[in-house]
Design an enzyme around this catalytic site. Structure first.
Site, PDB file in Angstrom:
ATOM      1  N   ASN A 322     -18.086  27.167  -8.099  1.00 53.64           N
ATOM      2  CA  ASN A 322     -18.123  27.865  -6.625  1.00 53.64           C
ATOM      3  C   ASN A 322     -19.793  27.895  -6.448  1.00 53.64           C
ATOM      4  OD1 ASN A 322     -15.679  28.440  -6.306  1.00 53.64           O
ATOM      5  ND2 ASN A 322     -15.579  30.321  -7.502  1.00 53.64           N
ATOM      6  N   ASP A 331     -11.468  26.663  -4.541  1.00 53.29           N
ATOM      7  CA  ASP A 331     -10.124  26.653  -4.280  1.00 53.29           C
ATOM      8  C   ASP A 331      -9.241  25.478  -4.527  1.00 53.29           C
ATOM      9  OD1 ASP A 331     -10.536  29.321  -3.857  1.00 53.29           O
ATOM     10  OD2 ASP A 331     -10.501  28.988  -1.579  1.00 53.29           O
ATOM     11  N   GLU A 357      -9.716  32.481 -12.481  1.00 50.82           N
ATOM     12  CA  GLU A 357      -9.506  30.972 -12.737  1.00 50.82           C
ATOM     13  C   GLU A 357      -8.421  31.016 -13.963  1.00 50.82           C
ATOM     14  OE1 GLU A 357     -13.488  32.443 -14.614  1.00 50.82           O
ATOM     15  OE2 GLU A 357     -12.444  32.701 -12.691  1.00 50.82           O
TER      16      GLU A 357
END
Length: 433
Positions: A322, A331, A357
């Protein structure tokens, strides 16, 4: 139809009986009064004869014995006085009988015509009712059948005759079964107890047979009624054959429209169910669905004793993905990991997103070793999968087999502790508790 005819005849007969009874009563009273009066006159005459003989005998004795003349004269005076009283009594008795007879006659003259007028008025009302009944019975467009409790036909109106092709004299006294196709006969037998309780049956669709063998679609209302104290049933029969034909044509036209609407509704319902149980980003089941399935599987395990294994996987170093490539790329990684995992599961297994996650695999009928092999298979597939933007991705797994009597929280906690060991043991590995 002669529905009120018997009541009309009974009323006319009542008038005749009333006249005869009043005349008979009047004649009986007159005869009784005359007989009573004659008996009284006879008794008085006998008494006078006895007195006359007594006076005559005493007069003869007085002629022979002058001392008895005064007594004879007194007795003669008393007899004459008694004769006068008896005559007055007879006149009074005759007057009473005459007055009573006249009063009775006047009463009869006043009462009988009034009663006759009342009965005649009732008869006129009955005649009017009979006329209205016949007019309605003959002119109503619906068929009318009058039935006995055992199902025998009493009468049909002209509309019913036209509808079914029978004349009344052809079916009178015969069972209603002759108008019913075979499948409908059992239906009539089923509703007969309701009729015997004198309860109405409304809007019953019934197939009837025309005399020529054609089927007539009808809607029937059956109402109990009483005629001269006996139960009967009035069946109002409405021919719906044309309506049925139109409905069939409309149904053919509406069938595909309804089918299309039903398909669209099913698809909408399926989409709603999917949204309620599926994680929108990854396509995996959501946590609510996992909790529901876990409760079901634990219940099955407790009943049958089959093994059940749980695996929790966590994407390694996902925060760096991220931070380095952005949340959109993160994503995409989540979606691809979910797809890879689901492609390597059995149809009985459940794959759900646990949060962030982390994902969870529930494997029914699988022991600890089988769960370990399944997790290792998924781990290797993720490691081999090319993630275009971010490169190589790995995942760590914690596996636990359910122990008898263990709570769901304890079961999950052991799998989570095994995952913790896999993370701290170097990542990209499977650890079984």
């Amino acid at each position: 139809m002669n529905a009120p005819a018997s009541s009309l005849s009974a009323s006319q007969a009542a008038i005749r009986r009333l006249r005869l009874s009043y005349l008979f009563g009047l004649a009986s009273f007159a005869a009784l009064a005359l007989i009573s009066f004659l008996l009284i006159v006879s008794a008085v005459s006998d008494q006078e004869a006895v007195e006359r003989r007594a006076v005559a005998a005493l007069g003869e004795a007085a002629a022979k014995a002058p001392t008895l003349q005064a007594e004879a004269a007194a007795l003669a005076d008393a007899a004459e006085e008694n004769r006068g009283r008896r005559q007055r009594y007879l006149f009074l008795q005759a007057g009473i009988f005459a007055i009573t007879f006249v009063v009775l006659l006047i009463g009869l003259v006043r009462i009988v015509p009034a009663r006759v007028r009342q009965i005649r008025a009732d008869v006129q009302k009955l005649e009017e009712t009979q006329s209205r009944w016949r007019t309605i019975y003959a002119s109503i467009s619906d068929g009318l059948l009058i039935l006995e409790p055992d199902g025998r036909i009493v009468a049909m109106n002209p509309s019913a005759e036209a509808m079914l092709g029978y004349r009344t004299d052809e079916v009178k006294g015969r069972s209603l079964q002759i108008l019913l196709p075979e499948p409908e006969r059992s239906h009539f037998d089923a509703v007969r107890p309701t009729l015997l309780r004198e309860e109405p049956l409304m809007a019953q669709e019934l197939l009837l047979l025309h005399k020529e063998g054609e089927v007539v679609y009808t809607e029937v209302d059956i109402n109990p009624m009483r005629w001269e104290g006996a139960p009967q049933y009035l069946a109002v029969v409405h021919d719906i054959t044309v309506r049925k034909a139109l409905e069939e044509r409309q149904n053919e036209a509406l069938f595909f429209t309804l089918l299309r609407d039903l398909t669209e509704k099913e698809e909408a319902a399926r989409e709603l169910r999917q949204r309620a149980t599926t994680d929108p980003l990854t396509g995996a089941f959501n946590r609510a669905k996992f909790d529901e399935r876990l409760a079901q599987e634990l219940s099955r395990v407790q009943r049958h004793g089959n093994p059940l294994t749980l695996a929790i996987l966590d994407i390694d170093k996902f925060k760096q993905v991220n931070d380095t490539f952005g949340h959109a790329s993160g994503d995409q990684v989540l979606s691809q990991v979910s797809a890879v995992a689901r492609n390597n599961l059995r149809s009985a297994d459940l794959f759900a997103r646990w949060g962030g996650e982390e994902f969870v695999v529930l494997a029914p009928d699988t022991d600890r070793d089988g769960g370990f092999r399944l997790a290792e298979k998924i781990r290797a597939a993720i490691e081999r999968h090319p993630f275009d933007e971010v490169g190589r991705i790995t995942a760590s797994f914690g596996v636990a087999e359910y122990r008898a009597g263990e709570s769901p929280e304890a079961f999950l906690r052991r799998a989570d502790e095994a995952l913790y060991q896999a993370k701290h043991g170097g990542r990209n590995r499977v650890v079984a508790a």
